[in-house]
Design an enzyme around this catalytic site. Sequence first.
Site, PDB file in Angstrom:
ATOM      1  CE  LYS A 121      49.134  -5.614 135.923  1.00 14.07           C
ATOM      2  NZ  LYS A 121      47.782  -5.189 136.342  1.00 14.07           N
ATOM      3  CB  THR A 122      52.308   0.013 133.161  1.00 14.09           C
ATOM      4  OG1 THR A 122      51.656  -1.107 132.568  1.00 14.09           O
ATOM      5  CG2 THR A 122      53.199   0.674 132.115  1.00 14.09           C
ATOM      6  CD  GLU A 165      52.579  -4.151 133.260  1.00 13.85           C
ATOM      7  OE1 GLU A 165      51.356  -4.098 133.045  1.00 13.85           O
ATOM      8  OE2 GLU A 165      53.392  -3.362 132.755  1.00 13.85           O
TER       9      GLU A 165
END
Length: 464
Positions: A121-122, A165
Site C-alpha cells: 500500500k505505502t 493509503e
Amino acid sequence: MTPGLPPAMDRPHFIGIGGAGMSGIAKILARRGAAVAGSDARDSATAEALRAQGATVHIGHATGHLADDASSVVVSSAIREDNPELAAARERGIPVVHRSDALASLMDGLRPIAVAGTHGKTTTTSMLAVALSTLGLEPSYAIGGDLDAPGSNAEHGTGDIFVAEADESDRSFHKYAPEVAIVLNVELDHHANYASMDEIYESFETFAGRIVPGGTLIVSADQSGAVELTRRLRDQSSLKVVTYGESESADVRVHKITPRGLTSEVTVLLDGKLLTFAVSVPGRHYALNAVAALAAGVALGIPAHNLASALGKYTGVKRRLQLKGEAAGVQVIDSYAHHPTEMTADLEAMRAAAGDSRLLVVFQPHLFSRTQELGKEMGEALALADASVVLDIYPAREDPIPGITSALITDAARAAGADVVAESAKDAVPEVVAGMAKPGDLVLTMGAGDVTDLGPEILARLSR
C-alpha cells in the site's frame, strides 16, 4: 481547490501524533489552517516537522496536554482506553474521532484514490503521489511512510485528487468512498482482528462496495486472494473492475519486467499498445505496484504515456528497500517487510540484486499474534538469505503471548536449511554483523519495528 476544515477539526488534539498515519492527517489539517496539537511517547524528526508546520507537540501522555478548548481528540486503534488524554476527553465530553473518520473527512469534495491490500500500500500510494505531483496535478495525499524526509508522508495540494493509503487492519478502510480503489492483494493477516479468510474477503467486499457509483476498482489478476475477490464482486454491475498483472486475462497486462540492478523496466499492454517505463526501485513486486498505479491514473482520465513517464520519477519511500549507505564495501538496505509474503518478495529482489555476492539479513518479528500464526513461514522465507540474525519480537501494541517467541522463526529457518543466529540483545547486532560481513555483501535490516535504527549503527561499526 482548497476545502474548508471538516467539522470538529479546527482545534484537534492527536494522541500518538508522531505515528505514520496520524502525523499525515495532522499535517494536512495544519496546512488547511487548523490549530493542531497532540502528544507522542517520544520526540522525533516527525514531531519536529509537525512543529515546523505550526502544530503543538507534547512529549509523553498526560491529562494536562489536552487543552480545554480542543474541538476533538483523534485516536488510532493502537490507543488504549486507559490513555490519560483519552480518558480526559471522555470525561470532558470532547468528541473522540477515529483516525479513519478524520482522514475520510479530508477527502470530502475531492476525487479520492484509495490504495488497499495486505502488502504494497505505502509504495503504490507513494508512486501515485509522486507521479501526479510530477504532472503538475498538485494532489493531496496521506501515506503510511515518508517519501524522502520526515513529514513527507502527506501533503495538502491545490488539485482535486486525494490519494490515500487505505488500512484494512482494523476495517477502517470501510470509512472511505473512493472514485478509484486499488486492491493489490488479499491475504490473512492482522490475526487479532480477523479470524478467517472469509472475514478478510467480507471486509474487502465492503471496501469495494464503498466505491462511488460509476467508479473503478483496480485489482490484481495474479494474486489468488485478489482473483477470488474479483470473482465475488462480478455481480456488482455498477462497479467497473479493471484487472492488472502478468496473467493473460489481465486488462492491463504486464508484457515483460526486466531487472536492472536496483531498478527495473516494465512493459505493459494497455488498450492494444505496448508501453515501456522505468521503475527506480528493485523487485518484480514493485514493478507490479507501478502498473497498479498506472491503471488507477488512467481510470481517472490521465493519459497513460504521461503517467508512465512520471512514474519513472519515483525513487522510493523510506523503509521500502531503502539504501542506508555503504561501508567497507558492504551495502546496508532497510526493509519494512514483516509478513512472509513481503519478506519473500523483498528477499527475492535483493537476492537478484546481490548477484554472486552474499545476502545477510537482520530480521525483527513484529507482533506476537503474527508470529504465532506465521512464524514458520517467516523462518522459511529467511532461507532465501545466505545468513540471518533474528531479534526478539517487537510487541508494538500487543501484550506477550505465553510460549510465543522468536524461536518459532529460528527453528523453522533451520529446518528449512537456513543459516540463522538468534540475538536477544539489539545493541549487540552491529558487532555480530561486522563479524559476518565481507566486502561485496548486502545487509538487509527487515521488520516493522525499530530494527530500522540498526542500519546506521551497522554502517558505523563497519567503518571502524
